[in-house]
Motif scaffolding. Structure first.
Motif, PDB file in Angstrom:
ATOM      1  N   ARG A 259      -6.910  -0.452   8.447  1.00  0.00           N
ATOM      2  CA  ARG A 259      -6.850  -1.616   9.341  1.00  0.00           C
ATOM      3  C   ARG A 259      -7.343  -2.899   8.668  1.00  0.00           C
ATOM      4  NH1 ARG A 259      -6.316   0.074  14.836  1.00  0.00           N
ATOM      5  NH2 ARG A 259      -7.346  -1.787  15.612  1.00  0.00           N
ATOM      6  N   ALA A 260      -8.179  -2.752   7.649  1.00  0.00           N
ATOM      7  CA  ALA A 260      -8.651  -3.928   6.914  1.00  0.00           C
ATOM      8  C   ALA A 260      -7.511  -4.574   6.134  1.00  0.00           C
ATOM      9  CB  ALA A 260      -9.781  -3.539   5.964  1.00  0.00           C
ATOM     10  N   LYS A 261      -6.438  -3.807   5.884  1.00  0.00           N
ATOM     11  CA  LYS A 261      -5.307  -4.320   5.095  1.00  0.00           C
ATOM     12  C   LYS A 261      -4.104  -4.676   5.972  1.00  0.00           C
ATOM     13  CE  LYS A 261      -6.448  -1.848   0.820  1.00  0.00           C
ATOM     14  NZ  LYS A 261      -5.995  -0.847  -0.175  1.00  0.00           N
ATOM     15  N   THR A 262      -4.199  -4.434   7.280  1.00  0.00           N
ATOM     16  CA  THR A 262      -3.025  -4.591   8.143  1.00  0.00           C
ATOM     17  C   THR A 262      -2.505  -6.022   8.161  1.00  0.00           C
ATOM     18  OG1 THR A 262      -3.817  -2.786   9.544  1.00  0.00           O
ATOM     19  CG2 THR A 262      -2.114  -4.203  10.454  1.00  0.00           C
ATOM     20  N   TYR A 263      -3.396  -6.990   8.371  1.00  0.00           N
ATOM     21  CA  TYR A 263      -2.934  -8.389   8.422  1.00  0.00           C
ATOM     22  C   TYR A 263      -2.331  -8.803   7.085  1.00  0.00           C
ATOM     23  CZ  TYR A 263      -2.882 -13.439   8.347  1.00  0.00           C
ATOM     24  OH  TYR A 263      -2.463 -14.732   8.198  1.00  0.00           O
ATOM     25  N   ARG A 264      -3.017  -8.459   5.987  1.00  0.00           N
ATOM     26  CA  ARG A 264      -2.497  -8.828   4.657  1.00  0.00           C
ATOM     27  C   ARG A 264      -1.121  -8.209   4.425  1.00  0.00           C
ATOM     28  NH1 ARG A 264      -7.834  -6.990   1.991  1.00  0.00           N
ATOM     29  NH2 ARG A 264      -9.296  -8.567   2.718  1.00  0.00           N
ATOM     30  N   ALA A 265      -0.977  -6.974   4.853  1.00  0.00           N
ATOM     31  CA  ALA A 265       0.320  -6.302   4.690  1.00  0.00           C
ATOM     32  C   ALA A 265       1.397  -6.997   5.518  1.00  0.00           C
ATOM     33  CB  ALA A 265       0.202  -4.835   5.093  1.00  0.00           C
ATOM     34  N   SER A 266       1.052  -7.425   6.731  1.00  0.00           N
ATOM     35  CA  SER A 266       2.047  -8.070   7.598  1.00  0.00           C
ATOM     36  C   SER A 266       2.575  -9.352   6.956  1.00  0.00           C
ATOM     37  CB  SER A 266       1.470  -8.357   8.979  1.00  0.00           C
ATOM     38  OG  SER A 266       0.582  -9.458   8.978  1.00  0.00           O
TER      39      SER A 266
END
Length: 332
Positions: A157-164
């Motif tokens: 979840r710490a990478k979710t925004y960056r991935a989006s």
């Protein structure tokens, strides 16, 4: 010029609307509800009547969401795609990932198939699509990409925004390469975006993520210790709005990615600016303001934005003071 702006009630998008209208462009913006659209119209004086309108798109990830929206009379000449979710309250990572990726691909497809008059598309990406959090380079610029994958965005979840943001921007450039549409693409990658909103938020929950820091400072959330800085780069929202306008208008910007950042900063500087300009908050801050800046910090190269888009960035003090004054004035 007639321009379509997606997600017009967003923090950055609302400033883009103001910049476009002040430069005499005609604007149609998408919103998720008629209520949001009416609130946007109500925020502008009568003199802008006829220059600004809205269309409701409840779900940008829906198949064909933009097909009818991009058809207009007179036709659109440019599109600013700013609509993408940014919050950390999601239940399922796909709530962030899928609208960002499918919404971006969907609008590019809709423009290619239904709006041949559009010659320039500007997409709001993010420094999140550039940064490599595990191993930073000496200097960040437009050539770098976050290596995050969709699977990592789901699992961590710490990478979710960056991935989006990363995967949405990658999808846009892939579309351009594979489909070769009749328009050119520009992407803009800002880090932390500070500055006063255009519209007074109805509640603290409605405030954009970056400005929640100021709210915490004002209400004692920094009293024990300063929050970690995290991302060491920032830009004022008025500069990112101007970047969208110029990315749309300047022919040399076509086909380019821009790193839109003013400078390094840290939360200690924000606290010092607040203390200096608003002495009433001195007792809301720790007695000793400690730096959390590492000895070795990555550099940045924003020269492309200065040369092609002619940006002259606002200083941090202006942004912090303007934001706190806005929040005070509106009693947030």
């Amino acid at each position: 010029m007639k321009v379509l702006v997606t997600g017009g009630s967003g923090f950055i998008a609302s400033h883009c609307l103001k910049a476009l209208l002040s430069h005499n462009h005609t604007v149609v913006t998408t919103v998720r509800s008629a209520e949001k659209g009416e609130n946007i119209l109500a925020a502008y004086p009568e003199s802008f009547k006829g220059q600004l309108s809205y269309v409701v798109v409840p779900d940008i990830a829906q198949e064909g969401a933009f097909e009818q929206v991009v058809v207009s009379d007179p036709p659109f000449e440019a599109v600013l795609h700013t609509a993408s979710p940014f919050h950390f309250k999601f239940q399922d990572p796909k709530e962030l990932l899928d609208p960002a990726i499918h919404g971006t691909k969907g609008i590019l497809r809709a423009i290619k198939d239904n709006a041949p008059s559009v010659k320039r598309v500007v997409i709001t990406s993010s420094f999140a699509a550039i940064t490599s959090p595990d191993v930073h380079p000496d200097v960040y610029d437009e050539s770098q990409w976050n290596p995050v994958t969709y699977e990592e965005g789901i699992e961590d979840r710490a990478k979710t925004y960056r991935a989006s943001k990363t995967l949405a921007e990658r999808a846009a450039w892939s579309f351009m390469e594979e489909e070769k549409p009749g328009f050119s693409l520009v992407t803009l990658c800002p880090p932390y975006v500070f500055g006063p909103p255009i519209h007074a938020p109805k509640s603290q929950d409605a405030l954009n993520t970056s400005n929640l820091h100021f709210l915490m400072l004002m209400h004692g959330g920094w009293k024990e210790k300063l929050p970690p800085t995290g991302t060491w780069l920032w830009v004022d929202v008025q500069d990112i709005a101007l970047a969208h306008l110029r990315a749309m208008e300047v022919s040399e910007a076509g086909g380019k990615r821009f790193f839109i950042t003013a400078d390094h900063f840290e939360m200690k500087e924000v606290a010092e600016i607040a203390k200096k300009n608003f002495p009433e908050y001195a007792n809301q801050l720790p007695a000793q303001l400690l730096s959390d800046k590492p000895d070795s910090l990555y550099g940045f190269d924003n020269s492309r934005s200065k040369e092609i888009l002619q940006l002259e960035y606002l200083p941090l003090e202006t942004s912090v003071v303007d934001t706190i004054k806005f929040l005070q004035h509106h009693g947030v």
